[in-house]
Design a protein around this motif. Structure first.
Motif, short mmCIF file in Angstrom:
data_model
loop_
_atom_site.label_atom_id
_atom_site.label_comp_id
_atom_site.label_asym_id
_atom_site.label_seq_id
_atom_site.Cartn_x
_atom_site.Cartn_y
_atom_site.Cartn_z
N ASN A 157 -91.56 -7.31 -2.49
CA ASN A 157 -91.11 -7.99 -1.37
C ASN A 157 -92.20 -8.50 -0.40
N GLY A 215 -82.60 -17.46 -1.10
CA GLY A 215 -82.24 -16.04 -0.87
C GLY A 215 -83.03 -15.18 -0.49
N PHE A 216 -84.26 -15.22 0.03
CA PHE A 216 -85.21 -14.26 0.58
C PHE A 216 -84.67 -14.16 1.70
N VAL A 217 -84.54 -12.82 2.22
CA VAL A 217 -83.68 -12.15 3.36
C VAL A 217 -84.64 -12.53 4.64
N THR A 262 -76.44 -12.67 7.94
CA THR A 262 -75.59 -12.41 6.82
C THR A 262 -76.11 -11.12 6.02
N VAL A 263 -75.80 -9.83 6.42
CA VAL A 263 -76.04 -8.84 5.66
C VAL A 263 -75.35 -8.48 4.37
N PHE A 264 -75.68 -8.74 3.30
CA PHE A 264 -75.10 -8.36 2.02
C PHE A 264 -74.98 -6.92 1.77
N GLN A 316 -78.98 -0.85 1.66
CA GLN A 316 -80.01 -0.71 0.71
C GLN A 316 -81.42 -1.11 1.37
N ARG A 346 -85.87 0.38 -2.84
CA ARG A 346 -87.27 0.01 -3.39
C ARG A 346 -88.48 0.51 -2.73
N GLN A 362 -76.37 -4.36 -7.37
CA GLN A 362 -77.68 -4.55 -6.46
C GLN A 362 -78.54 -3.31 -6.71
N ARG A 371 -85.78 -2.22 1.30
CA ARG A 371 -86.66 -2.65 0.67
C ARG A 371 -87.94 -2.44 1.60
N TYR A 376 -73.41 -13.15 -4.40
CA TYR A 376 -74.08 -13.13 -5.51
C TYR A 376 -73.42 -13.54 -6.77
N ILE A 388 -81.86 -2.78 5.24
CA ILE A 388 -81.38 -4.29 5.47
C ILE A 388 -80.79 -4.63 6.75
N ARG A 426 -84.39 -16.27 5.90
CA ARG A 426 -82.87 -16.31 6.19
C ARG A 426 -82.51 -15.83 7.48
N MET A 475 -83.42 -15.11 -5.45
CA MET A 475 -82.09 -14.40 -6.22
C MET A 475 -80.94 -15.50 -6.48
#
Ligand code: UDP
Length: 328
Positions: free
Chosen positions: A180, A191-193, A208-210, A215, A289, A285, A217, A279, A253, A196, A82
């Protein structure tokens, strides 16, 4: 078999290389090492059946010869991650669309035509309104400057390019829509969660949860991802149509963050970071998914072997091994 892997030093590419070397095949990987890394393939470099070409697919002079020699080509080279996708919109089109065109055009002129796997992505579903994503869904896009849409459309374009070359030139194209993928060798830098979160948890830093973390995945271990792709590529009935490739377990997430903290035994806390801060202000967002994998199962009988907890534990094991090796 002779295998050519574009993006072969990348996360997914390196697993494809490994699988085919283990099977006794000859593998050539081409990579510009932009997101790929030599470390990913270091273990194979002494293998006489493996060769890495460091080049840009757009102007690599050896492409025609390598394609001619190949029985199967995996096209995984792409601008991914991302952070990179949002920062380099021109490169997204150049690499994801133009390089794919060059590859397909080259293969179409081969006397001995290899079969081709063109990696698509769940990002083609973009802002689809369906809860459960099926290959035949209508697709919804929100064009925005510098947004994710460029990437999503580049991947949709790859599917259309593959289908066009099948229709006009009879290429045997396999078109997996990858959801994913996670697992060893995925870099935290773009950026891959999951990598990270693992890195943050092991360092005792906040995860760091955005956004608010609701959301979802559907994460699929990369070894399952490539096993499914291999089954699809080996089945002529799968050719010429997009097929969802993923694990149908959906995870929020924030729950992923909790899972990583728990399995690491870390004292890290969760820090919620607004999407705009993570971002940029233009970012829309994708809130959910979830793949429907009926087509994949009907074509191949495939069911995932790994669950998310096992993948996380495996990644923690890899990270601990690496830090022990460095300390020794
Ligand atoms: N994400 C997060 N913290 C991070 C990195 C990513 O909360 O440090 C979120 C991201 O906003 C998205 C999800 O995790 O909702 C998956 O992100 P990734 O980039 O791995 O995959 P993609 O969004 O392309 O599916």
């Amino acid at each position: 078999m002779n295998i050519l892997v574009t993006g072969g030093a990348g996360f997914i590419g390196s697993h494809v290389v490994e699988k085919h070397l283990n099977r006794g095949d000859h593998v050539t990987a081409i990579d510009d090492l932009s997101t790929g890394h030599r470390d990913n393939i270091a273990a194979f470099e002494s293998n006489a059946r493996f060769c890495l070409v460091e080049a840009d697919l757009m102007d690599w002079e050896g492409l025609a010869g390598a394609a001619e020699a190949a029985d199967r080509v995996y096209h995984l080279a792409a601008v991914v991650g991302m952070f990179r996708v949002l920062r380099e919109p021109v490169r997204v089109t150049q690499v994801n669309v133009c390089a794919t065109e060059r590859l397909l055009e080259t293969i179409a002129t081969c006397a001995h035509r290899p079969q081709v796997v063109i990696a698509s992505s769940s990002s083609v579903y973009s802002h689809s309104r369906s809860r459960d994503l099926r290959e035949d869904d209508e697709l919804v896009y929100l064009p925005r400057e510098g947004g994710l849409t460029g990437y999503a459309l580049s991947k949709l374009s790859n599917e259309i390019q593959a289908m066009a070359y099948r229709q006009e030139h009879g290429l045997q194209v396999t078109i997996p829509r990858l959801f994913n993928a996670v697992g060893p060798r995925q870099s935290p830098n773009y950026g891959f969660v999951l990598p990270r979160f693992i890195k943050q948890a092991l360092a005792g830093e906040p995860l760091t949860v955005f956004g608010d973390g609701t959301q979802t995945r559907s994460f699929c271990d990369v070894r399952d991802t490539i096993a499914a792709i291999d089954l699809l590529a080996g089945n002529a009935a799968a050719a010429g149509q997009p097929v969802n490739v993923g694990n149908d377990r959906e995870t929020r997430i924030v729950d992923l963050a909790r899972m990583v903290i728990e399995r690491t035994g870390s004292r890290s806390e969760i820090e919620f970071v607004p999407f705009a801060q993570a971002y940029g202000a233009q970012f829309d967002q994708i809130t959910q998914r979830h793949p429907v994998t009926e087509r994949l199962e009907a074509l191949t009988g495939f069911r995932p072997h790994w669950n998310l907890e096992q993948t996380i534990d495996d990644l923690l094991g890899c990270a601990r091994e690496t830090s022990e090796r460095r300390a020794a």
